[in-house]
Design an enzyme around this catalytic site. Structure first.
Site, PDB file in Angstrom:
ATOM      1  CB  ALA A  50      25.376 -16.323 -71.999  1.00 58.57           C
ATOM      2  CE1 TYR A  51      26.571 -13.333 -67.897  1.00 54.18           C
ATOM      3  CE2 TYR A  51      28.613 -13.367 -66.659  1.00 54.18           C
ATOM      4  CZ  TYR A  51      27.237 -13.448 -66.706  1.00 54.18           C
ATOM      5  OH  TYR A  51      26.538 -13.640 -65.530  1.00 54.18           O
ATOM      6  CB  SER A  52      28.856  -9.481 -73.303  1.00 53.89           C
ATOM      7  OG  SER A  52      30.016  -9.202 -74.122  1.00 53.89           O
ATOM      8  N   GLY A  61      30.940 -15.679 -75.014  1.00 51.89           N
ATOM      9  CA  GLY A  61      32.270 -16.207 -74.762  1.00 51.89           C
ATOM     10  C   GLY A  61      33.348 -15.148 -74.664  1.00 51.89           C
ATOM     11  CD  GLU A  62      31.781 -12.156 -77.237  1.00 57.98           C
ATOM     12  OE1 GLU A  62      31.576 -12.414 -78.443  1.00 57.98           O
ATOM     13  OE2 GLU A  62      30.981 -12.473 -76.322  1.00 57.98           O
TER      14      GLU A  62
END
Length: 314
Positions: A50-52, A61-62
């Site tokens: 979930a980030y960010s 997924g970043e």
């Protein structure tokens, strides 16, 4: 270094939070922080699918992508332990078996690896039977995609139920717990959840170890400078009440006695609590990292632990 609970993961006494990667730390900054952490002996990094997603223009997924690219660039996957999570990604919400199976493959692709050392249920999902969730996690362990399982943001009763189901059905059980816990936020962990973690030999890696930056000592009465402020600054300043000032005073005194930064003392207090294996803390710049790393070599006296515990009582 010490083993993480009942796992064979030999971890550094500080877990690096990856929530800032792709948010307040861009790719170059993230690589620099990760390089410095690894050079200091750090080997456990915490992220999530979930980030960010909360950042405008991001989808989730970043952080995993940056971490995966860094490990590929450095060729150090085998030297690092990677923890990530499922349930909160807008694209892969919840803990159904189908979602877990799809989400883990997404995470593996972004992380550029074929296994995850520690895979968390990011939060409890009461819409899905625990047996279904645990069965799907067990499949991942048996397939070699995941080494160990963890539970984040679970209450003691639900965690106890999950452990009982896993034991009864012969499924892989949660080995690690990730609750919110710090000197300013003690109610979630202390008491029933802490007692369960001790009794079940669960290792605990608390998040928000520095209370959104408040426990770095950066935020003080009368400080109105918002230039270059962190997105968490407003939340950190909310702790500036009588209790917060008592805690800062105690932290300042102990930090001075040990000639270490205030943040190191706050994180060391966490390590002195029952079942805590290592606190999670993030750094968006290399300059912020030494204060966190200093906690790994700091052991507070029993009197200092008591002083901080007393100062932080509501």
């Amino acid at each position: 270094m010490a083993l993480l609970g009942t796992t064979d993961l030999d971890i550094y006494p500080l877990c690096l939070g990856g929530n800032v990667f792709g948010w307040t730390a861009d790719r170059e900054q993230s690589f620099a922080v990760l390089d410095a952490f690894a050079a200091a002996g750090g080997n456990l990094v915490d992220t999530a699918d979930a980030y960010s997603a909360w950042v405008p223009g991001n989808s989730g997924g970043e952080s995993e992508t940056i971490l995966g690219d860094w490990m590929a660039a450095r060729g150090n996957r085998d030297a690092m332990y990677i923890a990530t999570k499922v349930a909160k990604s807008p694209a892969r919400p919840g803990l159904s078996a189908a979602n877990i199976r799809a989400a883990v493959d997404d995470s593996l692709r972004r992380l550029r690896t074929d296994y995850i050392d520690l895979y968390y249920a990011h939060h409890d999902d009461k819409e899905v039977p625990l047996a279904e969730t645990l069965g799907a996690f067990d499949e991942l362990v048996r397939a070699g995609k995941v080494r160990y399982l963890g539970a984040s943001q679970h209450t003691a009763p639900r965690l106890a139920e999950a452990l009982a189901i896993a034991d009864r059905e012969g499924l892989s059980r949660y080995r690690v717990v990730q609750p919110q816990y710090n000197l300013m936020d003690r109610t979630v962990y202390e008491g029933e959840l802490a007692d369960l973690c001790v009794a079940e030999k669960l290792a605990v890696l608390p998040y928000y170890g520095l209370a959104m930056g408040f426990l770095t000592g950066k935020y003080r009465p009368g400080d109105t400078d918002t230039s270059g402020a962190s997105p968490r600054a407003a939340g950190a300043r909310a702790y500036l009440d009588d209790r917060g000032l008592r805690v800062l005073s105690a932290l300042d005194e102990i930090a001075t006695a040990h000639s270490v930064p205030v943040a190191a003392v706050a994180l060391s207090w966490l390590r002195a609590q029952p079942a805590i294996a290592a606190p999670i803390a993030s750094a968006r710049t290399v300059a912020q990292l030494p204060a966190l790393l200093a906690s790994a070599d700091l052991t507070l006296t029993p009197a200092e632990v008591t002083q901080l515990t007393t100062a932080s009582v509501r």
